[in-house]
Design a protein around this motif. Structure first.
Motif, PDB file in Angstrom:
ATOM      1  N   HIS A 154       1.333   9.143   2.719  1.00 22.23           N
ATOM      2  CA  HIS A 154       0.075   8.405   2.586  1.00 22.23           C
ATOM      3  C   HIS A 154       0.299   7.001   2.054  1.00 22.23           C
ATOM      4  N   LYS A 155       1.569   6.554   1.978  1.00 21.05           N
ATOM      5  CA  LYS A 155       1.858   5.267   1.349  1.00 21.05           C
ATOM      6  C   LYS A 155       1.152   4.128   2.053  1.00 21.05           C
ATOM      7  N   ASP A 156       1.140   4.137   3.392  1.00 24.68           N
ATOM      8  CA  ASP A 156       0.438   3.085   4.109  1.00 24.68           C
ATOM      9  C   ASP A 156      -1.032   3.043   3.719  1.00 24.68           C
ATOM     10  N   MET A 157      -1.654   4.206   3.672  1.00 19.96           N
ATOM     11  CA  MET A 157      -3.067   4.269   3.327  1.00 19.96           C
ATOM     12  C   MET A 157      -3.307   3.726   1.922  1.00 19.96           C
ATOM     13  N   ILE A 158      -2.446   4.103   0.984  1.00 21.92           N
ATOM     14  CA  ILE A 158      -2.605   3.642  -0.390  1.00 21.92           C
ATOM     15  C   ILE A 158      -2.502   2.123  -0.458  1.00 21.92           C
ATOM     16  N   ASN A 159      -1.505   1.558   0.207  1.00 20.87           N
ATOM     17  CA  ASN A 159      -1.327   0.108   0.193  1.00 20.87           C
ATOM     18  C   ASN A 159      -2.504  -0.609   0.837  1.00 20.87           C
ATOM     19  N   ILE A 160      -3.013  -0.039   1.927  1.00 23.50           N
ATOM     20  CA  ILE A 160      -4.157  -0.658   2.601  1.00 23.50           C
ATOM     21  C   ILE A 160      -5.392  -0.626   1.716  1.00 23.50           C
ATOM     22  N   LEU A 161      -5.649   0.501   1.070  1.00 25.61           N
ATOM     23  CA  LEU A 161      -6.819   0.588   0.193  1.00 25.61           C
ATOM     24  C   LEU A 161      -6.714  -0.406  -0.958  1.00 25.61           C
ATOM     25  N   LYS A 162      -5.525  -0.575  -1.492  1.00 32.42           N
ATOM     26  CA  LYS A 162      -5.332  -1.569  -2.561  1.00 32.42           C
ATOM     27  C   LYS A 162      -5.575  -2.978  -2.037  1.00 32.42           C
ATOM     28  N   GLU A 163      -5.104  -3.244  -0.820  1.00 34.14           N
ATOM     29  CA  GLU A 163      -5.308  -4.563  -0.213  1.00 34.14           C
ATOM     30  C   GLU A 163      -6.785  -4.840   0.017  1.00 34.14           C
ATOM     31  N   ILE A 164      -7.500  -3.833   0.523  1.00 30.40           N
ATOM     32  CA  ILE A 164      -8.942  -4.010   0.752  1.00 30.40           C
ATOM     33  C   ILE A 164      -9.665  -4.290  -0.561  1.00 30.40           C
ATOM     34  N   ALA A 165      -9.320  -3.546  -1.607  1.00 30.08           N
ATOM     35  CA  ALA A 165      -9.962  -3.758  -2.905  1.00 30.08           C
ATOM     36  C   ALA A 165      -9.706  -5.171  -3.419  1.00 30.08           C
ATOM     37  N   LYS A 166      -8.491  -5.662  -3.206  1.00 37.76           N
ATOM     38  CA  LYS A 166      -8.158  -7.021  -3.647  1.00 37.76           C
ATOM     39  C   LYS A 166      -8.969  -8.053  -2.880  1.00 37.76           C
ATOM     40  N   GLU A 167      -9.132  -7.841  -1.580  1.00 42.27           N
ATOM     41  CA  GLU A 167      -9.891  -8.781  -0.755  1.00 42.27           C
ATOM     42  C   GLU A 167     -11.382  -8.740  -1.077  1.00 42.27           C
ATOM     43  N   VAL A 168     -11.899  -7.543  -1.312  1.00 36.11           N
ATOM     44  CA  VAL A 168     -13.327  -7.386  -1.588  1.00 36.11           C
ATOM     45  C   VAL A 168     -13.681  -7.896  -2.978  1.00 36.11           C
ATOM     46  N   GLY A 169     -12.785  -7.696  -3.923  1.00 36.87           N
ATOM     47  CA  GLY A 169     -13.106  -7.998  -5.305  1.00 36.87           C
ATOM     48  C   GLY A 169     -13.865  -6.851  -5.939  1.00 36.87           C
ATOM     49  N   LYS A 170     -14.374  -7.089  -7.111  1.00 38.71           N
ATOM     50  CA  LYS A 170     -15.072  -6.021  -7.837  1.00 38.71           C
ATOM     51  C   LYS A 170     -16.560  -6.037  -7.503  1.00 38.71           C
ATOM     52  N   PRO A 171     -17.068  -4.990  -6.852  1.00 42.78           N
ATOM     53  CA  PRO A 171     -18.493  -4.942  -6.536  1.00 42.78           C
ATOM     54  C   PRO A 171     -19.331  -4.562  -7.759  1.00 42.78           C
TER      55      PRO A 171
END
Length: 251
Positions: A9-26
């Motif tokens: 699941h490493k790809d998924m974990i990295n992608i979710l972290k990347e999305i969170a970084k791009e989105v910022g804190k909602p």
């Protein structure tokens, strides 16, 4: 999928972290989870929901995961009002907790658990058009900086995940994933065309192989309904040796 440290699941974990970084804190998060179905759409309204470990056969530590985020009765109330104003029969549940469709991705994306969350169920009918309408109703939410997450998978054939003879399964996996990506990304088609394609998703190549039951696909319909446009970004991941896609919008 509760094992956060599973190498597959490493790809998924990295992608979710990347999305969170791009989105910022909602300011708050609304999750539409594949793991909660009710007769009519239902929204969690507890102020401090417990976690539901809705899986079995995993190591003991999987049942010790904690994600002590707050709920938001206020957001739940606004979601319910938006659905009902658009003629969608809906209700709230002040006792229901958060399932792993919420706490697994959010523990990766926002590990501090300091953002209030609400979960919205799927309707048991799993009707594609209805769930697009649910998303469209969410457009009228007057809630600044709300993050809406459709928590499912673009591929969800459990037998194929663990099949030894995977060549044919891989071909079918790619066929449907390519169709889904083209459908979500194409900026040259009308939204009416895209909407109809998603309503008729089961006619797509290898659709029913990839989704023998569509509960893991339908959260995407809600997100599309809320955005009503082509996706802004597509992320590709390998999960249990199958290709999966994630789509994001900025609205």
């Amino acid at each position: 999928m509760p094992l956060l440290n599973d190498p597959s699941h490493k790809d998924m974990i990295n992608i979710l972290k990347e999305i969170a970084k791009e989105v910022g804190k909602p300011s708050a998060i609304l999750v539409i989870s594949a793991h909660w179905e009710t007769q009519i759409p239902t929204v969690t309204s507890a102020r401090a929901p417990e976690l539901i470990y809705d899986y079995y056969g995993f190591p003991e530590e999987s049942y010790q995961i904690q994600y002590p985020c707050a709920g938001s009765p206020e957001l739940a109330h606004d979601i319910l009002n938006s659905l009902q104003k658009h003629g969608i029969d809906a209700t709230q549940d002040e006792h229901r907790g958060f399932d792993h469709g919420l706490f697994v991705p959010l523990k990766i994306m926002y590990p501090n658990a300091d953002i209030p969350c609400v979960q919205l169920s799927l309707a048991k009918s799993l009707d594609a058009e209805l769930h697009i309408q649910i998303g469209a109703a969410l457009q009228t939410l007057d809630w600044d900086n709300l993050l809406v997450i459709g928590s499912g998978f673009s591929f969800h054939n459990m037998k194929a995940f663990f099949s030894k003879d995977s060549n044919q399964a891989d071909v079918k996996n790619i066929e449907f994933d390519d169709w889904l990506t083209a459908t979500m990304e194409d900026k040259n088609v009308s939204e009416e065309h895209r909407k109809q394609a998603l309503i008729d998703w089961s006619s797509a190549p290898s659709a029913r192989f990839c989704h023998p039951r569509e509960e893991h696909l339908i959260p995407l319909h809600v997100c599309y309904g809320a955005a009503n446009k082509a996706s802004d970004h597509t992320y590709k991941a390998k999960i249990l040796n199958k290709q999966a896609s994630m789509f994001t919008w900025r609205c």
